[in-house]
Design a protein around this motif. Structure first.
Motif, PDB file in Angstrom:
ATOM      1  N   LEU A 100       0.820  -1.212  -0.135  1.00  0.00           N
ATOM      2  CA  LEU A 100      -0.023   0.048  -0.108  1.00  0.00           C
ATOM      3  C   LEU A 100       0.855   1.508  -0.008  1.00  0.00           C
ATOM      4  O   LEU A 100       1.963   1.234   0.872  1.00  0.00           O
TER       5      LEU A 100
ATOM      6  N   TYR B 140      -0.199   5.154   0.492  1.00  0.00           N
ATOM      7  CA  TYR B 140      -1.388   6.031   0.710  1.00  0.00           C
ATOM      8  C   TYR B 140      -1.085   7.440   0.776  1.00  0.00           C
ATOM      9  O   TYR B 140      -0.012   8.089   1.459  1.00  0.00           O
TER      10      TYR B 140
ATOM     11  N   GLU C  59      -2.020  11.791   0.224  1.00  0.00           N
ATOM     12  CA  GLU C  59      -2.987  12.893   0.189  1.00  0.00           C
ATOM     13  C   GLU C  59      -2.483  13.957  -0.381  1.00  0.00           C
ATOM     14  O   GLU C  59      -1.521  14.533  -0.601  1.00  0.00           O
TER      15      GLU C  59
ATOM     16  N   SER D 243      -5.085   6.039  -2.373  1.00  0.00           N
ATOM     17  CA  SER D 243      -4.212   5.049  -2.120  1.00  0.00           C
ATOM     18  C   SER D 243      -4.150   3.827  -3.160  1.00  0.00           C
ATOM     19  O   SER D 243      -4.924   3.786  -3.914  1.00  0.00           O
TER      20      SER D 243
ATOM     21  N   LEU E 101       1.099   9.569   3.453  1.00  0.00           N
ATOM     22  CA  LEU E 101       0.663   9.262   4.578  1.00  0.00           C
ATOM     23  C   LEU E 101       1.106   7.941   5.202  1.00  0.00           C
ATOM     24  O   LEU E 101       1.610   8.007   6.397  1.00  0.00           O
ATOM     25  N   HIS E 102       1.101   6.996   4.575  1.00  0.00           N
ATOM     26  CA  HIS E 102       1.852   5.647   5.019  1.00  0.00           C
ATOM     27  C   HIS E 102       1.952   4.751   3.785  1.00  0.00           C
ATOM     28  O   HIS E 102       1.180   4.681   2.862  1.00  0.00           O
TER      29      HIS E 102
END
Lengths: 458, 458
Positions: free
Chosen positions: B199, B201, B203, B327, B362-363
């Motif tokens: 993943l 993610y 923004e 994401s 974000l991660h």
């Protein structure tokens, strides 16, 4: 024969006119706040009294289901032309109150300006009409019939004025409606607003899966409504800035080269425009200037969009739904309900089978145009040129005043938007003001409008 | 020589195994709720005692800055292979509590199933390992070393387990990690999860004018950030469902025709899939099946988008900003931080000069793959086939279990995801359950895994 000219009358009554305006400005007639209900009534009564004092045959306060409407008139000659003056005595709220340098309801004069809520919008501007009317009556120079219709709900959508116009259509009969509730391009660039855009406001909802899904387990396999909505919205405008809805432009009035040249002759600095908005570039329909894009061309804007997780941090969700509010500014001769229908048909047609769409019409308003070749426009042009020394430019405002097209629809009467506001007046904001000299120049210009308009009709 | 086989031992201890599982299930070890802090400690201690009772040389509760980790081991022979069992004793919250038919922390057996929070995820599944270990010890058939690492924070991101692995890397040394925390394709379709997606993610924020603007005065003349964001988001996926970020697919592992055939041989009904989600059609990358799109191909989803006025009714605003959470699910051998960089570079590159963009990471988490040709996978395959009568299919899950790729990164050890869950177990939902027979079949399969894995290493 008059003992003096209207201008002489205005000049010797300056102080009194300001005093009387202040009395009106002191009434906190904020239509959006229900605690001011008694102030609305008080303001309406005060204006009715002003009209009678100025020379009206009579003036009454008409109750509505909302705020009252003031109607007054002076009929000089059944065969003479009739001017219907429209204005509004309600004002915007004053918050944030802390940002006002003075009490918004205790007007003061400073730096050549009147500082108060409503100083421009629209108490100051409507009171110019009351005083111009008085100056004409007092100097025996009124050669037409005059009617006043002053409402108290303009800032909240003129909700009850449409019904009032329907009900009192006969009483309101006139040749032209004269309105001072707009601004000019600049202090040195007088203008007359001759176009207002209309509006079609839609809301769309795209539904994908019947519940929010885990983006790991389903990502890549199902249509994500937020992605689909973005795609649909993006497709509504092509790479040339044209709106892609079929037949959208069918009824758009095409301006002649001369009209466009005239319109574009207004001073406008693209650099200042970009600087004031802090943007690196403008964007819009190919082949048109920024002035044209916002004045005489239709536009389509997302006013709001929302879907999925919008809090802090991350949530790996495929949202079930995505929504957007999308509005289109319309120009003559587009019909807002036709555009609503075209939008809905198109939006449904482009939605893929992987989603369901819901399309709602929220509201609309017709565009308005004040032809620059009608006698009333010419009279306003001449009056302003006499007083301000420059021929006013025709100005096509991108905004909408729905009641103006309402007047045309219900009463069948065109309006002339002879406004004396300026951007710097900060209407709707803290520290609203209106130039003292502009107030008196406006009164004078209005008397000249009466004169020229009446002459043109003889 | 053993007096009985592990299977025989399991058969004569069924009732006791269930009783002991119930003791663990009764502890409300909800990691997301701080009032359950003492329950976490109690649950960890109870499991450590279970390990010792089952035959571990020792077992301890290691405090962390979060919930404790249980570590226990039995070293039979320094030269024998070592299996590290991972599981988690924390459970999800139980709300909406009203939808439970029975007390989530008072397990009952009904319709051949154990009903309780954690019955499957993951207390039920991890306890199969404790009991398989006991059956091997009791029947003197354990030919390898076994270590247990049971954490209490899986449902809240395994926050402190990464540090624990760093700190106790040597103690955790093993040849393979064995995990039962996943589901099989169906009751009749055994499978082994051999792939997890990663993943990235992000923004993004698009800023246009420095303040919200009146859509009448500016509409058509300036870039509307909500329109621009829609355009940018839409452009990230082309009409064939391909992600358009340059070099996005560079590291994507291409599956062989045989692997794809194998993967697609799992029973899957597109009609049932569409029906269960109430969608008219699926949507995704051209040239791949829905199973492939969600399992072995990367994806890009808007998880949230917001801008402008999102309340009831209409507001004619051009918003100053528009934001989205976007994401991407990644597959082997994509690197989540490389993808974050590629996304950011691309998003900045495609933004027009009329807006500013801000892009935040974000991660992220790495994808994980359990090669189907490694001995541990083969051992799991054989063990499950023996017990369930069908060769398990390799299953590529679209979801992510970040700690699994964390193990590979920190400890350098591959995991085998030998999960016995089913969709119908309703993990994370009210009325979680686990089939009684599946519990015992799982224990048996785990003992066989030990056997086959050890044999393959001799």
């Amino acid at each position: 024969m008059p003992v003096m000219t209207p201008k002489e009358f205005i000049d010797i009554n300056r102080e009194r006119f300001i005093d009387e305006l202040f009395t009106i400005l002191r009434i906190p007639s904020v239509s959006a706040q229900s605690q001011h209900k008694p102030d609305m009534q008080r303001c309406a009564e005060s204006l009715a009294a002003s009209l009678v004092a100025a020379g009206a045959d009579h003036a009454e306060v008409y109750p509505t289901n909302g705020n009252p409407v003031v109607f007054g008139e002076k009929i000089t000659d059944r065969n003479a032309p009739t001017i219907l003056v429209y204005g509004h005595y309600d004002v915007m709220p004053t918050d944030p109150r802390g940002e006002w340098n003075t009490d918004p309801f205790e007007p003061v004069i400073k730096d050549g300006r009147i500082w108060a809520r409503g100083a421009d919008d629209d108490k100051g501007q409507l009171f110019m009409h009351v005083k111009a009317f008085e100056a004409m009556c007092a100097t025996n120079s009124l050669n037409c019939n005059v009617k006043f219709m002053l409402e108290g709900e303009e800032e909240i959508g003129s909700t009850h004025l449409y019904g009032f116009c329907e009900e009192y259509k006969e009483m309101l009969a006139a040749d032209i409606i004269l309105v001072s509730d707009t601004s000019m391009i600049g202090a040195d660039v007088p203008s007359i607003t001759c176009g207002l855009r209309g509006l079609t406001y839609m809301e769309v909802e795209v539904t994908g899966p019947n519940r929010d899904l885990h983006s790991g387990h389903y990502g890549g396999g199902v249509a994500n409504p937020a992605n689909v909505l973005s795609r649909l919205v993006a497709s509504l405008i092509d790479e040339n800035g044209h709106i892609t809805i079929p037949h959208f432009y069918d009824d758009v009035r095409v301006f002649s080269d001369e009209e466009r040249r005239d319109f574009n002759s207004a001073p406008f600095s693209i650099e200042e425009y970009k600087h004031s908005l802090d943007i690196g570039d403008v964007e819009g329909e190919a082949g048109f200037t920024t002035m044209e894009r916002t004045g005489i061309r239709p536009s389509l804007d997302v006013n709001g969009i929302w879907s999925g997780y919008i809090g802090e941090g991350a949530k790996t969700v495929i949202p079930s739904r995505a929504s957007a509010k999308i509005s289109m500014r319309l120009v003559p001769n587009q019909d807002f309900s036709t555009i609503a229908r075209l939008f809905e048909e198109h939006f449904r047609a482009i939605a893929p089978a992987s989603v369901k769409v819901d399309v709602k019409f929220l509201h609309g308003g017709a565009p308005y145009v004040s032809p620059t070749d009608m006698p009333a426009y010419k009279a306003a042009e001449k009056a302003i040129e006499d007083v301000l020394g420059k021929r006013p430019l025709p100005y096509y405002s991108g905004g909408s005043i729905p009641i103006i097209s309402g007047f045309e629809k219900i009463l069948g009467i065109k309006s002339v938007l002879m406004g004396f506001g300026l951007e710097e007046d900060a209407i709707h904001s803290p520290n609203e003001s209106f130039g003292v000299e502009r107030f008196f120049k406006g009164i004078e210009a209005i008397t000249l409008f009466y004169k020229y308009y009446t002459e043109s009709r003889q």
